[in-house]
Design a protein around this motif. Structure first.
Motif, short mmCIF file in Angstrom:
data_model
loop_
_atom_site.label_atom_id
_atom_site.label_comp_id
_atom_site.label_asym_id
_atom_site.label_seq_id
_atom_site.Cartn_x
_atom_site.Cartn_y
_atom_site.Cartn_z
N HIS A 1 53.51 86.66 9.55
CA HIS A 1 52.45 86.37 8.57
C HIS A 1 51.33 85.54 9.21
O HIS A 1 51.61 84.57 9.91
N PRO A 2 50.04 85.89 8.97
CA PRO A 2 49.56 87.07 8.22
C PRO A 2 49.49 88.29 9.14
O PRO A 2 49.13 88.19 10.30
N LYS A 3 49.82 89.45 8.60
CA LYS A 3 49.84 90.68 9.39
C LYS A 3 49.23 91.82 8.58
O LYS A 3 49.58 92.03 7.43
N GLU A 4 48.30 92.54 9.21
CA GLU A 4 47.68 93.70 8.57
C GLU A 4 48.59 94.92 8.73
O GLU A 4 49.43 94.97 9.62
N SER B 1 49.70 87.76 1.46
CA SER B 1 50.13 86.75 0.48
C SER B 1 51.18 87.29 -0.48
O SER B 1 52.14 86.59 -0.82
N ASN B 2 51.01 88.54 -0.93
CA ASN B 2 51.98 89.12 -1.85
C ASN B 2 53.36 89.25 -1.22
O ASN B 2 54.38 88.92 -1.84
N GLU B 3 53.39 89.77 0.01
CA GLU B 3 54.67 89.93 0.71
C GLU B 3 55.31 88.57 1.00
O GLU B 3 56.53 88.41 0.88
N LEU B 4 54.47 87.60 1.35
CA LEU B 4 54.98 86.26 1.61
C LEU B 4 55.64 85.69 0.36
O LEU B 4 56.74 85.14 0.41
N GLU B 5 54.98 85.88 -0.77
CA GLU B 5 55.51 85.40 -2.06
C GLU B 5 56.85 86.06 -2.38
O GLU B 5 57.80 85.41 -2.81
N GLN B 6 56.95 87.37 -2.14
CA GLN B 6 58.17 88.10 -2.45
C GLN B 6 59.33 87.67 -1.55
O GLN B 6 60.46 87.55 -2.00
N ILE B 7 59.05 87.45 -0.28
CA ILE B 7 60.10 87.03 0.65
C ILE B 7 60.64 85.66 0.26
O ILE B 7 61.86 85.45 0.18
N LEU B 8 59.74 84.72 0.02
CA LEU B 8 60.17 83.36 -0.32
C LEU B 8 60.93 83.34 -1.64
O LEU B 8 61.93 82.62 -1.79
N SER B 9 60.46 84.11 -2.61
CA SER B 9 61.16 84.17 -3.90
C SER B 9 62.55 84.79 -3.74
O SER B 9 63.52 84.33 -4.33
N ALA B 10 62.62 85.85 -2.92
CA ALA B 10 63.90 86.53 -2.70
C ALA B 10 64.92 85.61 -2.03
O ALA B 10 66.11 85.66 -2.34
N ALA C 1 55.92 109.62 9.61
CA ALA C 1 56.23 108.78 8.45
C ALA C 1 56.06 107.31 8.81
O ALA C 1 56.92 106.72 9.46
N GLU C 2 54.94 106.75 8.42
CA GLU C 2 54.68 105.33 8.69
C GLU C 2 55.27 104.48 7.57
O GLU C 2 55.31 104.90 6.41
N ILE C 3 55.70 103.28 7.89
CA ILE C 3 56.25 102.38 6.89
C ILE C 3 55.25 101.29 6.57
O ILE C 3 54.33 101.01 7.34
N LYS C 4 55.42 100.68 5.43
CA LYS C 4 54.60 99.54 5.08
C LYS C 4 55.10 98.33 5.86
O LYS C 4 56.27 97.96 5.76
N ASP C 5 54.22 97.73 6.66
CA ASP C 5 54.64 96.58 7.47
C ASP C 5 53.66 95.42 7.38
O ASP C 5 53.74 94.49 8.19
N GLN C 6 52.75 95.48 6.44
CA GLN C 6 51.83 94.36 6.29
C GLN C 6 52.56 93.16 5.70
O GLN C 6 53.48 93.31 4.91
N VAL C 7 52.14 91.97 6.10
CA VAL C 7 52.71 90.74 5.55
C VAL C 7 51.55 89.85 5.14
O VAL C 7 51.05 89.03 5.92
#
Length: 210
Positions: A127-130, A176-185, A168-174
């Motif tokens: 984080h942060p990652k595009e 603010s939203n992803e950061l929030e989800q990781i910390l909450s999880a 088939a590319e995967i979502k790998d951006q990190v």
């Protein structure tokens, strides 16, 4: 299960997958060994379609469909992974939880017999990652009756459209939203001590980690 493509039945309807997840762990494990993760080998249809993503196999418990469809309820996901063998969970972690999709991030710390918090830690460190590459989306396919005498017809058109999707590319951006989800999880982690260790590394960098 003697069919060469029996593992693909996991993605057609839910009852077969639910039954294997809960009652036939040996067959479920066998299916997982035959499935591939995005970027591993040739592209497969379940690498592109969100409704068929491997991560959903962990949510086959009462009320799963209602919970997963509502973004606001991701924190309350009820999983069936407790019934899985340790090696099955390890396979699931390797092949299914490989992106920063919301469900993947929510499930990472909840695996009971393997450490998914380390994968969460890897995402936090980036984080942060595009987003690395654009994600191919299957926009649907209109079945047009082939002209009389056509060779492959619809089957050929379906194969052509699939090949046009490319890698088939995967979502790998990190962000603010992803950061929030990781910390909450991590607050719902099965191994609280491991989660605290990960949060401790970022307590000085990310306000919410405190």
């Amino acid at each position: 299960m003697k069919r060469d493509d029996s593992h693909l039945l996991l993605f057609f309807g839910h009852n077969f997958a639910k039954f294997l997840c809960k009652h036939r762990q040996d067959y479920f494990h066998q299916c997982l060994t035959q499935l591939t993760a995005p970027g591993e080998g040739s592209p497969e249809f379940y690498h592109f379609e969100d409704q068929m993503r491997l991560a959903r196999l962990a949510t086959y418990s009462p009320g799963w469909s209602k919970r997963i469809e509502q973004q606001s309820m991701l924190k309350q996901v009820v999983t069936s992974t407790l019934q899985w063998h340790q090696e099955t969970q390890a396979l699931f972690l390797k092949k299914a939880l490989v992106s920063t999709q919301s469900l993947d991030l929510v499930l990472l710390p909840r695996l009971e017999y393997v450490d998914g918090t380390e994968r969460a830690n890897e995402w936090l460190e980036q984080h942060p990652k595009e987003q690395t590459a654009a994600i191919a989306v299957d926009k649907g396919f209109v079945m047009v009756p082939p002209p009389r005498g056509a060779g492959q017809g619809i089957a050929g058109d379906v194969e052509r459209r699939f090949l046009e999707l490319g890698k088939a590319e995967i979502k790998d951006q990190v962000k603010s939203n992803e950061l929030e989800q990781i910390l909450s999880a991590l607050g719902f982690a099965d191994d609280a001590l491991q989660a605290l260790r990960v949060l401790g590394r970022f307590a000085g960098q990310v306000k919410k980690a405190k």
